[in-house]
Structure formats: C-alpha cells, structure tokens
Scaffold this motif. Structure first.
Motif, PDB file in Angstrom:
ATOM      1  N   GLN A 642       0.843  -1.187   0.000  1.00 41.00           N
ATOM      2  CA  GLN A 642       0.000   0.000   0.000  1.00 41.00           C
ATOM      3  C   GLN A 642       0.885   1.246   0.000  1.00 41.00           C
ATOM      4  OE1 GLN A 642      -3.362   0.198  -0.263  1.00 41.00           O
ATOM      5  NE2 GLN A 642      -3.320  -2.035  -0.571  1.00 41.00           N
ATOM      6  N   ALA A 643       0.519   2.235  -0.799  1.00 46.44           N
ATOM      7  CA  ALA A 643       1.277   3.474  -0.876  1.00 46.44           C
ATOM      8  C   ALA A 643       0.323   4.650  -0.799  1.00 46.44           C
ATOM      9  CB  ALA A 643       2.083   3.516  -2.177  1.00 46.44           C
ATOM     10  N   SER A 648      -0.185   5.570  -5.704  1.00 49.52           N
ATOM     11  CA  SER A 648      -0.905   4.383  -6.182  1.00 49.52           C
ATOM     12  C   SER A 648      -1.655   4.673  -7.472  1.00 49.52           C
ATOM     13  CB  SER A 648      -1.877   3.899  -5.101  1.00 49.52           C
ATOM     14  OG  SER A 648      -1.175   3.499  -3.944  1.00 49.52           O
ATOM     15  N   SER A 649      -2.280   5.868  -7.531  1.00 52.88           N
ATOM     16  CA  SER A 649      -3.026   6.199  -8.752  1.00 52.88           C
ATOM     17  C   SER A 649      -2.097   6.343  -9.948  1.00 52.88           C
ATOM     18  CB  SER A 649      -3.828   7.488  -8.546  1.00 52.88           C
ATOM     19  OG  SER A 649      -2.942   8.580  -8.274  1.00 52.88           O
ATOM     20  N   GLN A 655       0.093  -1.056 -14.373  1.00 51.36           N
ATOM     21  CA  GLN A 655      -0.478  -2.354 -14.033  1.00 51.36           C
ATOM     22  C   GLN A 655      -0.337  -3.353 -15.182  1.00 51.36           C
ATOM     23  OE1 GLN A 655      -1.640  -3.280 -11.004  1.00 51.36           O
ATOM     24  NE2 GLN A 655      -1.764  -5.353 -11.877  1.00 51.36           N
TER      25      GLN A 655
END
Length: 747
Positions: A642-643, A648-649, A655
C-alpha cells in the motif's frame, strides 16, 4: 571391481593421476615438441655458424652457444617457447670486443655480462628494460643488419671484411674490381634461394630455407671447381672448449663492454619473449626468470668458449609455428646441435664461407624492416630512427643507441611539456580570450610573454586553462601579468578546466594532475562529507569556474531555437543522468521524466503534451524510453504494498506491465537468463510495454511512416554503469565500437 577400488590404499588415486599426467606429458612431447625441435635445429645450425664467422670468433663458438642457449636457457628461462642462442643483434659488439680485447678476454666479458643479467633478474628490474623506446630498438637492429651486410659482402666477393662500416663502404668498389668468381657464385645462389624460398609450394617450404640455401651452396662448392674458401674447425667441439682469460688492464673499457653486452642481450631477449607471448595462448613469460636463465646460459657459454646467448625471435617464431607446446622443444634442439657438432664435424668443414656470407647478408637486410620505417614516419619518430641507424653503423652500437635514446627522450620531453597558448579578441566584443592548454612550465615563459603582450593593457580578459601541470615559474608569470592587467584598469577571469589549478600552485611542489580527476569533478555526485550549506549554489559556482566556458559556445548556437535529436522519456530517479549515459550535450535530448518512465494511455496530459510538441514542433528523429535497475516505482509495483493514494493512482498506469511480467513476457525471460532479479526484469518489461503503447499512438505511427522516426528502449544498469537495449520482445547488446545495435540477443 568396485570393492577392490574401495579397499585400495588412499595414495593410489594420486599415484594414478600422477602417472596419467606423466603419460600425457610424454605424449605431448613426442607429438608436438620433438618434431618442432628438429625444425628449429635445422634453422639454428646454419645461423649459428654464420654468426660465429661474422663475429670473427672460432666457428665452434657459435655451436657451443647454440647448445648452451637451447639447453640451459631453455630449462631455466621464464619463457615457455622462446629459443635462445647466438644472435645477429650482438655480432657487431662481439666483433668489436674480439678486435679490442681478443677472443679469450671476450669469453670473460661474456661471463661477466651473464652475471650482470642474473643480478638484473634477481633485482626484479626486468620489466624496466621494456621501457626502451621501440623505435630505438628497431633502429638498433636495422643498424646491426646494415653493418653485417657491409661486412659480409666482402666475404661473398672473395675478400675479407674491414674494421669499420665506413672502410667496408669505401673499399667496396675496389673489392668489386677484384672479386673471386667462385665465392660470388656460391653466395649469389644462397641469396637467391633465401629470397625466393617464400614463393615455393607450401609442402616444400616446410624445410627451412636457410638450411636448403647453405646445403645448396655447399653441394655446388663440392661438385664445381669454384675454389671457394671453406670453414675451418680446429678439432672437435670439445677441443674448442677453453677457459676465458682475465684482462690484464683497461678495466673501464672492459666494464663498458660488459654492460653493453648485458643490456643488449637482455633487451633483445625480453622483446623477443614479448613477441613470442603474442604468438601463443599458453603461460606468459616470467621476465625476471627469463633474465636469470639468459644470464646463466651466458656464464656457462663464456666459460666454455661460446658466443653470447640471447633469445632469438627467428628461432622462437619457428618453434611456435612448428607446433611446440613446452620448453622441451628448445632443450631438444640444443641436444641435436650437440650431437651434430660431435658426430658430423667433417660435414661442417665442407661449408663455404661465401655460403654463410650470403645467408648473413639476407638476414642483415631483413633486419631493416620497411614496416618499422613506416611506423616511425607515422608516429613522427623517423629522425630518431635515422640518427640511431647512422650512429650504430658509423660510430658503434653503444654510442648509436645512446644517441638514439637521448634524442627519443628529448622528443618525448618536447611533446609532453609543450603547451599551446593563444591570445585573441572575442568577435563582436571588447573582451579577450587567452587559452593555455597542456603542461605549463618555465619552458613556456617565452610563449606566455609573447601572447600576453598581444593583449591591451586595460582589456577585460578570460583566461581558459586546460592545464595538467603548472610549475611555480609559470604560476608567478601569470600572477604578475594579472596584477599588471588589473592595475591598468582591466580585469581577468579564470576558467580552469584542467586538473592543475592556480589556487594550488603555491601550496606545494608541482605535481601532474590526471584527466580522471577532471571527470570525477564534473561527473561525480556531490560529496556528503564536503556538503556545502547550499550545495546547489556551490555546484553552480563550480560550474562557472570550470566548464561553463566550454558549454557557452554550444548554447550560443541554440539561443534562438532548439533542434533536439530525440524525445527521451526516463525515470525521475536521481541516479539516471540522460546526457551522461548517452554522451550527449545541450540541445540533443528533449527530456521528460516521471516516476517509472511511464506513457499513460489516458489520464495524463503532461507526457502527451511533451510527446506531441516533440513530434510536431521539434521534429525529433527518435523516441527513447529508458528504464533503470533498482527502480523504486517498479519495486513498489512488484511488492503490491500500500502506498500514498497519489503514488498508487500513478502506478496504476503500470499495471499492464506487471500483468505482462507475471505472464512471462519474452523480455522477462531474456532478463532472467542474463541474471537480473525480478524487480529489474519488471523494469525491462515495463520499457517494452511503454514501447508498445507508443507504437499505438496515432502521432507516433504517423511520424514513423512519414519521417522514419525510430522508437527504441534502453535499460540503465546502475551497478555496472552499462546500458542495454530493450526491444518489444527481447534484449540486445549495444556495440561499443560502432555505436550500432548488435544483432545477437542475450537469449
């Protein structure tokens, strides 16, 4: 059988291995070294006889030196395949020694030279002998060759050689008028065979040319009434053995001769060993051991009445070409000469002196190599070559070599310490520029003064110093001129690009700075231990002091527009420096950086705007995506940790790279085979995926079709500082020599 082996004594396995190794060793000697030794023997025999005759020594002295050189130097020397014996390179010196001191005292000199060589080897200074300028060595050999040819032409014509090269040259017309036809005919046949042997079929050429030539000359002298003078041997080889005589006086002249023979024999042996090492892939030469072996051979040769011994490139090259694998070949060749000299003395006495003279004339002429002259001309050393040759021929070998070395050193000093100093006014400006490039020493003071005088007393001046050595005299001259310039209302700014700096000149003795220090200063990161309170300001100041002046002309050309070659998309990582790894400068790269070097298909206007501007306004000729090792973005993507929502976005755009990596993308397979870890594999796959995204972009497709724009990927391996090409389906090396992509892939 298994039980018996298990119950065998523990020592049986080592004994079996030792027996097998011994058997293999004997097989190799019989298969390779024995045939090679016979070929070398056939080459060495006539050469040894000819060198003895040319030196004015007893003929048997050449055979003794050949035997001892083969056996002693072969066993004790440090070169695996070098063959030693009497050499043409010492012929002139030995002849001078015999003429001045006599043969038996010359034997003492050879012994002393051998002892000196052993001391050279024990003191481990052998490699220092290799520091002699090659042009001087080449010229020395050429001078020896010319001297030998001038001596032996008189013998070939039926006369006898004179005491000096000048006398041999001036007496040649008279010798031609009174030539002996039989001797000249025999010598001419030998020369013709020697020169023409290279043109005979390869199967026949297996037989050494010198042997065929001397044998043909001997047969002609026996069957035709030539009246050619023959070699005289006083008894057998053992009868020729005699102890040397200690000199009665003149020790200074004897010492000079000892040193001369020791140095020439050492240098010739070491250079020959270096040449032999280049001809095979086996064990390299131990130079100190080689000198000990050569010295031991000379001590024994001098004690037994033989000529000086050196490593001989002709025999050594023949040895390698004949397939020798070990020092056994050199030792065996010495044994064959010993057997021949004892059993076939009568055959040796049938050889005409003119045949050996013809052989030595060809050998002497071949010591003057056109390739060496061309090399000396290309490297600016032709004067050194010519002066050394003339000195060796018309003075003596030692004086000629010393003159050549002094001239070579003077030329080297001039090349190394010279400095380019130019003062000129900058166009369209009142400012002057003085460039000082090279080694700035007291020798540059006249030139400094002359160029400083061109500058108006009140002018503003930039002094650009690309200096690697600055002594106190030059420093004071520059400082004094600066004081005068400033006292008259002018100003002086220094731009110091080189490693020697004005600020350090008075702090201690002058020392040469090396170019690597300059690269370290410009390319190296800020040092934590030297961290300035404001490192950016300190870095800008250092840039202004050192290389802003170099960059300024390039930027001046770009002040109104830019014309970059490449759109360069790379990661924001501080360790990736695009202009360094691509060896590019201002205006070459239109660089875009983001976390993970991503090309979002949608949702990011920044990369899109930069890409369109580069393609449509700047007309770049290539598009490059560059990833790197130990990428934090790829590590976070790979771990799935988790960041921060903002990170993350952004990583969501990568991905598809993670998905393709998990499906064993071809680039991942190639990277895995090359030894890269999983995070670096993902980084390379990510580059390949961004390339696919770019290929689908309408503007990129149009540029590829209409203008031939290329799209390529790179991966910068931080640990090795190397760059690898990444394609959509594999990896490839970049050819360092041609700067082009290599076809073979890593997989």
């Amino acid at each position: 059988m298994v039980v018996e082996n298990d119950l065998a004594p523990p020592s049986s396995a080592p004994e079996n291995r030792a027996a097998t190794a011994l058997s293999d060793r004997l097989t190799s000697i019989l298969r390779h070294d024995l045939p090679a030794s016979i070929v070398v023997f056939l080459v060495a025999l006539p050469l040894s006889l000819g060198i003895a005759v040319a030196s004015g020594a007893p003929v048997a002295a050449g055979l003794i030196a050949a035997v001892i050189g083969g056996i002693v130097a072969g066993l004790l020397g440090g070169s695996l395949l070098q063959v030693s014996g009497p050499a043409a390179g010492l012929t002139v010196v030995v002849a001078e020694s015999i003429d001045k001191f006599g043969w038996r005292v010359t034997g003492f000199i050879v012994v002393a030279a051998g002892v000196l060589q052993i001391l050279f080897g024990l003191s481990r200074i052998a490699r220092a002998a290799l520091a002699v300028a090659p042009v001087v060595v080449h010229a020395m050999l050429a001078g020896i060759g010319i001297t030998i040819a001038l001596q032996q032409i008189h013998v070939l014509l039926g006369g006898s050689s004179h005491s000096s090269a000048w006398n041999n040259l001036t007496e040649l017309p008279g010798q031609l008028m009174s030539l002996h036809g039989g001797d000249a005919f025999v010598g001419g046949v030998v020369i013709a065979i020697m020169l023409g042997w290279r043109y005979v079929p390869a199967k026949i050429r297996v037989i050494p040319g010198p042997l065929v030539a001397v044998l043909a000359g001997t047969v002609l002298a026996m069957v035709l009434p030539t009246g050619a003078e023959r070699i005289v041997l006083s008894g057998s080889l053992f009868d020729a053995i005699g102890l040397p005589q200690i000199p009665d006086g003149g020790w200074s002249a004897v010492a000079v001769m000892v040193l001369t023979i020791a140095l020439i024999a050492s240098v010739e042996s070491l250079l020959s060993a270096v040449a032999v090492d280049k001809m095979h892939t086996g064990t390299r030469t131990n130079f100190d051991r080689e000198l000990i072996g050569q010295g031991s051979a000379n001590v024994l040769s001098g004690l037994l009445g033989g000529l000086p011994v050196t490593g001989v490139i002709v025999r050594s090259a023949t040895n390698v070409q004949a397939g020798a694998r070990s020092r056994a070949s050199a030792v065996l060749h010495g044994l064959w000469i010993l057997i021949f000299s004892v059993a076939l003395v009568g055959l040796v006495e049938q050889i005409p002196k003119a045949a050996l003279a013809g052989l030595l004339i060809v050998i002497g002429v071949q010591l003057v190599k056109l390739a060496h002259i061309k090399m000396a001309r290309r490297t600016g050393d032709l004067l050194v070559y010519a002066v050394t040759v003339l000195g060796v021929v018309f003075l003596n070998l030692l004086e000629g070599v010393i003159i050549g070395l002094v001239l070579a050193f003077g030329l080297l000093l001039w090349r190394v310490v010279r400095v380019a100093i130019v003062a000129k006014q900058i166009p369209a400006s009142q400012r002057w520029l003085i460039t000082i490039d090279g080694s700035c020493t007291f020798l540059a003071l006249p030139k400094l003064s002359a160029e400083f005088a061109k500058v108006p007393a009140d002018a503003d001046v930039t002094v650009e110093m690309t200096v690697d050595f600055l002594d106190h005299a030059a420093f004071e001259a520059i400082e004094e001129w600066v004081r005068q310039q400033e006292s008259n209302g002018g100003s002086v700014d220094f731009v110091e690009i080189g490693s020697a700096r004005m600020a350090n000149a008075a702090a201690g003795p002058p020392a040469r700075g090396f170019g690597r220090a300059v690269f370290e200063e410009i390319l190296g990161p800020w040092r934590r231990e030297d961290r300035h309170p404001d490192p950016v300001a300190a870095g800008v100041a250092a840039y202004h002091r050192s290389h802003a002046h170099v960059v300024r002309p390039h930027l001046d050309e770009l002040r109104d527009k830019q014309d970059p070659d490449s759109f360069f998309l790379t990661c924001a990582d501080s360790r990736v420096v695009p202009n360094v790894i691509t060896n590019s400068g201002p205006g070459d790269l239109f660089t875009v950086r983001n976390v993970g070097n991503l090309v979002p298909a949608a949702g990011d206007a920044s990369v899109e705007a930069a890409l369109l501007f580069a393609l449509q306004e700047l007309n770049v000729r290539s598009i490059v995506v560059c990833g790197h090792s130990s990428c934090g973005a790829m590590a976070a993507l790979h771990s799935g940790a988790q960041a921060d929502p903002g990170i993350s976005s952004w990583l969501a755009h990568a991905q598809s790279s993670l998905d393709r990596f998990r499906l064993d993308h071809p680039v991942a397979i190639a990277a895995r085979s090359a030894g890269f870890g999983e995070v670096d594999q993902l980084s390379m796959v990510n580059v390949a995926v961004q390339l696919e995204t770019l290929h689908r972009h309408p503007a990129v497709r149009a540029a590829v079709v209409e203008r031939g724009v290329t799209v390529s990927g790179l991966f910068f391996d931080i640990a090795s500082a190397r760059v690898i090409e990444v394609t959509v389906d594999g990896l490839a090396h970049i050819d360092d020599n041609a700067g082009q992509r290599a076809i073979p892939e890593l997989v």
